[in-house]
Design a protein around this motif. Sequence first.
Motif, PDB file in Angstrom:
ATOM      1  N   MET A   1      30.348  96.360  51.824  1.00 38.03           N
ATOM      2  CA  MET A   1      29.021  95.725  51.955  1.00 38.03           C
ATOM      3  C   MET A   1      28.552  95.861  53.399  1.00 38.03           C
ATOM      4  O   MET A   1      29.351  95.813  54.329  1.00 38.03           O
ATOM      5  N   GLY A   2      27.243  96.005  53.544  1.00 36.76           N
ATOM      6  CA  GLY A   2      26.698  96.230  54.910  1.00 36.76           C
ATOM      7  C   GLY A   2      26.937  95.009  55.792  1.00 36.76           C
ATOM      8  O   GLY A   2      27.229  93.917  55.318  1.00 36.76           O
ATOM      9  N   ASN A   3      26.789  95.241  57.151  1.00 35.55           N
ATOM     10  CA  ASN A   3      27.009  94.086  58.050  1.00 35.55           C
ATOM     11  C   ASN A   3      25.795  93.149  58.015  1.00 35.55           C
ATOM     12  O   ASN A   3      25.738  92.157  58.688  1.00 35.55           O
ATOM     13  N   ASN A   4      24.857  93.527  57.115  1.00 37.02           N
ATOM     14  CA  ASN A   4      23.646  92.717  56.962  1.00 37.02           C
ATOM     15  C   ASN A   4      23.885  91.620  55.908  1.00 37.02           C
ATOM     16  O   ASN A   4      23.046  90.812  55.628  1.00 37.02           O
ATOM     17  N   THR A   5      25.104  91.666  55.287  1.00 34.94           N
ATOM     18  CA  THR A   5      25.376  90.767  54.157  1.00 34.94           C
ATOM     19  C   THR A   5      25.839  89.409  54.675  1.00 34.94           C
ATOM     20  O   THR A   5      26.630  89.337  55.606  1.00 34.94           O
ATOM     21  N   VAL A   6      25.293  88.320  54.049  1.00 38.29           N
ATOM     22  CA  VAL A   6      25.772  86.985  54.422  1.00 38.29           C
ATOM     23  C   VAL A   6      26.977  86.676  53.546  1.00 38.29           C
ATOM     24  O   VAL A   6      27.008  87.008  52.361  1.00 38.29           O
ATOM     25  N   LYS A   7      27.993  86.040  54.152  1.00 41.12           N
ATOM     26  CA  LYS A   7      29.254  85.893  53.421  1.00 41.12           C
ATOM     27  C   LYS A   7      29.643  84.438  53.146  1.00 41.12           C
ATOM     28  O   LYS A   7      30.614  84.163  52.449  1.00 41.12           O
ATOM     29  N   SER A   8      28.897  83.473  53.731  1.00 43.60           N
ATOM     30  CA  SER A   8      29.332  82.080  53.527  1.00 43.60           C
ATOM     31  C   SER A   8      28.119  81.168  53.427  1.00 43.60           C
ATOM     32  O   SER A   8      26.991  81.549  53.776  1.00 43.60           O
ATOM     33  N   ARG A   9      28.357  79.924  52.975  1.00 48.73           N
ATOM     34  CA  ARG A   9      27.298  78.924  52.844  1.00 48.73           C
ATOM     35  C   ARG A   9      26.652  78.672  54.202  1.00 48.73           C
ATOM     36  O   ARG A   9      25.441  78.619  54.338  1.00 48.73           O
ATOM     37  N   SER A  10      27.509  78.569  55.217  1.00 54.65           N
ATOM     38  CA  SER A  10      26.934  78.230  56.540  1.00 54.65           C
ATOM     39  C   SER A  10      26.086  79.395  57.055  1.00 54.65           C
ATOM     40  O   SER A  10      25.022  79.188  57.641  1.00 54.65           O
ATOM     41  N   GLU A  11      26.541  80.624  56.751  1.00 58.77           N
ATOM     42  CA  GLU A  11      25.706  81.769  57.164  1.00 58.77           C
ATOM     43  C   GLU A  11      24.370  81.752  56.426  1.00 58.77           C
ATOM     44  O   GLU A  11      23.317  81.996  57.006  1.00 58.77           O
ATOM     45  N   ILE A  12      24.427  81.429  55.120  1.00 55.60           N
ATOM     46  CA  ILE A  12      23.181  81.367  54.332  1.00 55.60           C
ATOM     47  C   ILE A  12      22.255  80.324  54.941  1.00 55.60           C
ATOM     48  O   ILE A  12      21.074  80.574  55.197  1.00 55.60           O
ATOM     49  N   ARG A  13      22.826  79.142  55.247  1.00 53.77           N
ATOM     50  CA  ARG A  13      21.979  78.067  55.784  1.00 53.77           C
ATOM     51  C   ARG A  13      21.299  78.532  57.072  1.00 53.77           C
ATOM     52  O   ARG A  13      20.110  78.351  57.279  1.00 53.77           O
ATOM     53  N   ASP A  14      22.084  79.188  57.942  1.00 51.42           N
ATOM     54  CA  ASP A  14      21.507  79.654  59.225  1.00 51.42           C
ATOM     55  C   ASP A  14      20.396  80.679  59.005  1.00 51.42           C
ATOM     56  O   ASP A  14      19.325  80.587  59.597  1.00 51.42           O
ATOM     57  N   VAL A  15      20.640  81.630  58.105  1.00 47.77           N
ATOM     58  CA  VAL A  15      19.648  82.707  57.898  1.00 47.77           C
ATOM     59  C   VAL A  15      18.381  82.153  57.245  1.00 47.77           C
ATOM     60  O   VAL A  15      17.261  82.482  57.644  1.00 47.77           O
ATOM     61  N   VAL A  16      18.578  81.248  56.277  1.00 46.57           N
ATOM     62  CA  VAL A  16      17.401  80.651  55.602  1.00 46.57           C
ATOM     63  C   VAL A  16      16.609  79.814  56.604  1.00 46.57           C
ATOM     64  O   VAL A  16      15.389  79.952  56.733  1.00 46.57           O
ATOM     65  N   ALA A  17      17.322  78.979  57.364  1.00 44.76           N
ATOM     66  CA  ALA A  17      16.646  78.105  58.341  1.00 44.76           C
ATOM     67  C   ALA A  17      15.877  78.936  59.360  1.00 44.76           C
ATOM     68  O   ALA A  17      14.709  78.653  59.672  1.00 44.76           O
ATOM     69  N   GLN A  18      16.515  80.023  59.852  1.00 43.55           N
ATOM     70  CA  GLN A  18      15.848  80.870  60.853  1.00 43.55           C
ATOM     71  C   GLN A  18      14.635  81.561  60.238  1.00 43.55           C
ATOM     72  O   GLN A  18      13.562  81.633  60.850  1.00 43.55           O
ATOM     73  N   GLY A  19      14.789  82.030  59.010  1.00 39.74           N
ATOM     74  CA  GLY A  19      13.680  82.716  58.336  1.00 39.74           C
ATOM     75  C   GLY A  19      12.499  81.790  58.114  1.00 39.74           C
ATOM     76  O   GLY A  19      11.341  82.139  58.381  1.00 39.74           O
ATOM     77  N   ILE A  20      12.789  80.565  57.673  1.00 38.83           N
ATOM     78  CA  ILE A  20      11.716  79.572  57.439  1.00 38.83           C
ATOM     79  C   ILE A  20      11.046  79.230  58.768  1.00 38.83           C
ATOM     80  O   ILE A  20       9.831  79.145  58.892  1.00 38.83           O
ATOM     81  N   GLN A  21      11.856  79.105  59.812  1.00 36.90           N
ATOM     82  CA  GLN A  21      11.314  78.731  61.131  1.00 36.90           C
ATOM     83  C   GLN A  21      10.476  79.870  61.735  1.00 36.90           C
ATOM     84  O   GLN A  21       9.431  79.638  62.321  1.00 36.90           O
ATOM     85  N   ASP A  22      10.931  81.125  61.538  1.00 35.20           N
ATOM     86  CA  ASP A  22      10.273  82.261  62.206  1.00 35.20           C
ATOM     87  C   ASP A  22       8.999  82.721  61.511  1.00 35.20           C
ATOM     88  O   ASP A  22       8.097  83.248  62.140  1.00 35.20           O
TER      89      ASP A  22
END
Length: 416
Positions: A1-22
Amino acid sequence: MGNNTVKSRSEIRDVVAQGIQDTKIIDVHTHLFPPSFGELCLYGIDELLTYHYLISEAFLWLDIPYESFWKMSKREQADLIWETLFLQNSPVSEAAQGILTILDELNVPVSKNLDDVRRAFDQRDVDEYISRVMHVSNVEEIVMTNDPFDPAERQYWEKGEMGDDRFRSALRLDPLVNDWDHTVALVREMGYEVDERVDRRTVKSLQQFLKDWIEKIHPLYVALSLPHTFTFPERGSSTRILEECLIPICEQYELPMALMVGTKRQVNPDLKLAGDMAGRADMAALENLCRQYPHQKFLVTMLSRENQYELITLSRKFRNLMIFGCWWFLNTPYLVEEITRMRFQLLGNRFIPQHSDCRVFEQLIYKWKHTKHILENLLMEHYEQLLKKGWPVEVSDIRNDIEKLLRGNVLHFINS
Ligand code: FIX
Ligand code: ZN
């Protein structure tokens, strides 16, 4: 899987939060105006406290005659609402809590003394302040509600361009469809030869009226709020004006039509703008419009909670229908979550989750912060489910989904 893949709940939370914020937001329906529209551009704590949502709530506690409230100055009204909803009672409602969110996000020192709060709002440069509020709320484009029948607004359009490309116009035409008998005279006064009977001459004149206003304000869409009793087709002027004037002109200018269905206006006229309520509408009217005009795009929101499920099932049948927002009384955390969850589960990402309906500038801050919090949690749940099922969730997938929800679905539906 690419290094672009999220692998954990905490990673998902960070990516979603950053995406919503940005992600910069396009607010597809508001009642805001740029500073160039003078007194129509509302901001500041006294305007916030005299928001009609808070006026009707305050009157639930007040014994004073309506008239004595309306005779008060804006400042006196704000004092009374602050005393009633913030001091005598804790601020509980979404509209009252929204004020606290605004104060918090604008770093206004907490005080139960309204004059302390007022001092923090003492005005700076309006343009600078508006830019700050848009920055804090991350709203990049504001779609207005532009009413050609309102002389207070018309005067600004007659002066020429409004000169602020952060604001887009929407041509609001309720009186044409909902109250033609009383609107004839207004259109006639504006120089168009029209008659109560929607005869050929009236159709031609109304089409010219529409063309003139479209070319004057360059709207993103044409908008109508419609009562819960709205039917289509019907035998009166409403259908004739829709079929002979509005829809043909929208097709000619390739403009979507926003239909906001389910109002029950002025159930308590003593409350003025605060006197409207919701009514459950018959879905047949929307179904008939979507089927009869497959090439006309309809942005649709409904005011009754009971209509939300039916609207979602209808929008699954017609790709020329795009649902938008949790309108007015539905814009509370509980109902936004309920409705948005239903929409995700039946429509995927193919809807516009929210519009603010703001009337006072700083409301952008609370209305969008509260909605983004709910969106973030629902998206978290969704991607966690995908992770559990072994689906490779990419950072780019999450950001792409969020971009669609906060701006892309608006742009694509309106401009495609
Ligand atoms: O018809 C509308 O655009 C409604 O949103 C308004 O009439 C209403 O007063 C409002 O501001 C609701 O949020
Ligand atoms: Zn509105």
